[in-house]
Scaffold this active site. Structure first.
Site, PDB file in Angstrom:
ATOM      1  N   ASP A  82       0.850  -1.188   0.000  1.00 37.56           N
ATOM      2  CA  ASP A  82       0.000   0.000   0.000  1.00 37.56           C
ATOM      3  C   ASP A  82       0.884   1.236   0.000  1.00 37.56           C
ATOM      4  OD1 ASP A  82      -2.240  -1.618   0.102  1.00 37.56           O
ATOM      5  OD2 ASP A  82      -2.368  -1.542   2.294  1.00 37.56           O
ATOM      6  N   HIS A 125       1.085  -7.981   0.310  1.00 41.61           N
ATOM      7  CA  HIS A 125      -0.064  -8.790   0.678  1.00 41.61           C
ATOM      8  C   HIS A 125      -0.962  -8.970  -0.531  1.00 41.61           C
ATOM      9  CE1 HIS A 125      -0.922  -4.535   1.417  1.00 41.61           C
ATOM     10  NE2 HIS A 125      -2.202  -4.796   1.214  1.00 41.61           N
ATOM     11  N   ARG A 128     -16.518 -12.708   0.443  1.00 39.80           N
ATOM     12  CA  ARG A 128     -15.723 -11.967   1.423  1.00 39.80           C
ATOM     13  C   ARG A 128     -15.919 -10.471   1.202  1.00 39.80           C
ATOM     14  NH1 ARG A 128     -10.125 -10.025   1.530  1.00 39.80           N
ATOM     15  NH2 ARG A 128      -9.513  -9.702   3.709  1.00 39.80           N
TER      16      ARG A 128
END
Length: 335
Positions: free
Chosen positions: A202, A257, A267
């Site tokens: 990020d 990630h 989800r």
């Protein structure tokens, strides 16, 4: 599909879980250790009102259940990348099995939310949720500064600024069942993990993420292991972003990630990306460089420059290398 050659180890192996209700010094040191070793941790007893969380989750479920045309009407019409998206991630051709809603957290943007007849309920839920997770992010950053023996609010003041460039992203990963319709069930490939959101870091300072009870998040450890993170709707996952790695001169790790879809349930995740003003100057903090007695690893840049460069690359590309410091550069920061 996710490469089978990448080693996936036991669920939650070596993932730090930090109890925010502990003595303050203990919490701050645990946060620093987690940021140094992995760049990722979970927080419990975080103080965010469960009603605020459940209300936001229900409004998110309601939103993604709407027809596509109605979902596309939410947020700015021409101000990409904000608004609703399906499968396309970013501007460089990355795709995933995901639909999403990306919102700026500036009050002006939030006030312009439009979601049919439910706009007031949705907008109110978003506003309350943003305020709550922003407060949590600031508390974590203040604890981080204390653990590093930096002046109070060294990091949190960047996201408390009126013109903070923080964003909120809702990701909905449909169940694998939706992809098996019409498939040859004897084909082993249909049961392999599929990429929901590809490997990346990020770019902002810090990410605070909450998901429902369906798994899919995986984080990469420095030794090459990929660790699956168990789903727990009562906790928040926190990860270091690129800017925090820069400000700590590489002491903290901006963790790579990804999200995969493997189960038979959808989800839903909600991620708050804490960012500074676009005009903020970012670089290694002199106090940290001096204390570690090491050269500056990164040069000073503005968030606007870094963001522009970051989004010109593919999702998994390394963004920080080009911002590595040159020996002849001087420190320009005035923290």
């Amino acid at each position: 599909m996710v490469k089978e050659s990448q080693k996936i180890v036991a669920l939650d192996q070596d993932i730090p879980v930090i109890d925010m209700s502990q003595e303050r010094l203990r919490v701050s040191m645990q946060i620093v250790k987690a940021c140094e070793s992995i760049g990722f941790f979970k927080v419990v007893n975080h103080g965010v009102d469960p009603d605020v969380i459940s209300r936001m989750e229900q409004e998110s479920i309601n939103f993604f259940a709407k027809p596509v045309l109605e979902k596309k009407s939410v947020g700015p019409v021409v101000n990409r990348p904000f608004g609703y998206g399906l499968k396309d991630i970013g501007l460089k051709g990355d795709i995933g099995e995901v639909e999403y809603l990306l919102l700026h957290t500036n009050p002006l943007f939030l006030s312009q939310l439009s979601s049919g007849n439910d706009s007031t309920k949705f907008g109110s839920a978003v506003t309350c949720y943003v305020e709550a997770v922003k407060q949590l992010a600031c508390e974590i950053l203040d604890l981080t500064a204390e653990g590093l023996r930096l002046p109070p609010h060294t990091f949190s003041k960047l996201i408390r600024a009126v013109d903070s460039d923080s964003v909120l992203r809702f990701n909905h990963y449909p169940s694998s069942d939706q992809f098996l319709s019409g498939a040859n069930l004897s084909d082993k490939s249909v049961s392999l993990p599929r990429v929901g959101f590809g490997e990346h870091t990020d770019p902002q300072i810090l990410t605070v993420l909450r998901s429902n009870g369906v798994g899919g998040l995986q984080v990469a450890f420095p030794d090459g292991r990929w660790v699956s993170v168990s789903p727990d709707p009562s906790v928040f996952c926190v990860n270091v972003g690129d800017l925090l790695q820069v400000m700590t001169n590489g002491r903290f790790l901006s963790v790579r990630h990804r999200a995969v879809t493997t189960g038979h349930a959808s989800r839903l995740s909600m991620a708050y990306f804490a960012g500074p003003s676009v005009h903020a100057k970012i670089g290694p903090l002199p106090t940290i460089v001096t204390a570690a007695d090491q050269p500056r690893l990164y040069r000073t840049f503005t968030w606007a420059d870094y963001k522009k460069f970051a989004y010109s690359l593919g999702l998994g590309d390394n963004r920080l290398d080009i911002f590595r410091s040159r020996v002849d550069e001087e420190d320009e920061l005035g923290f």
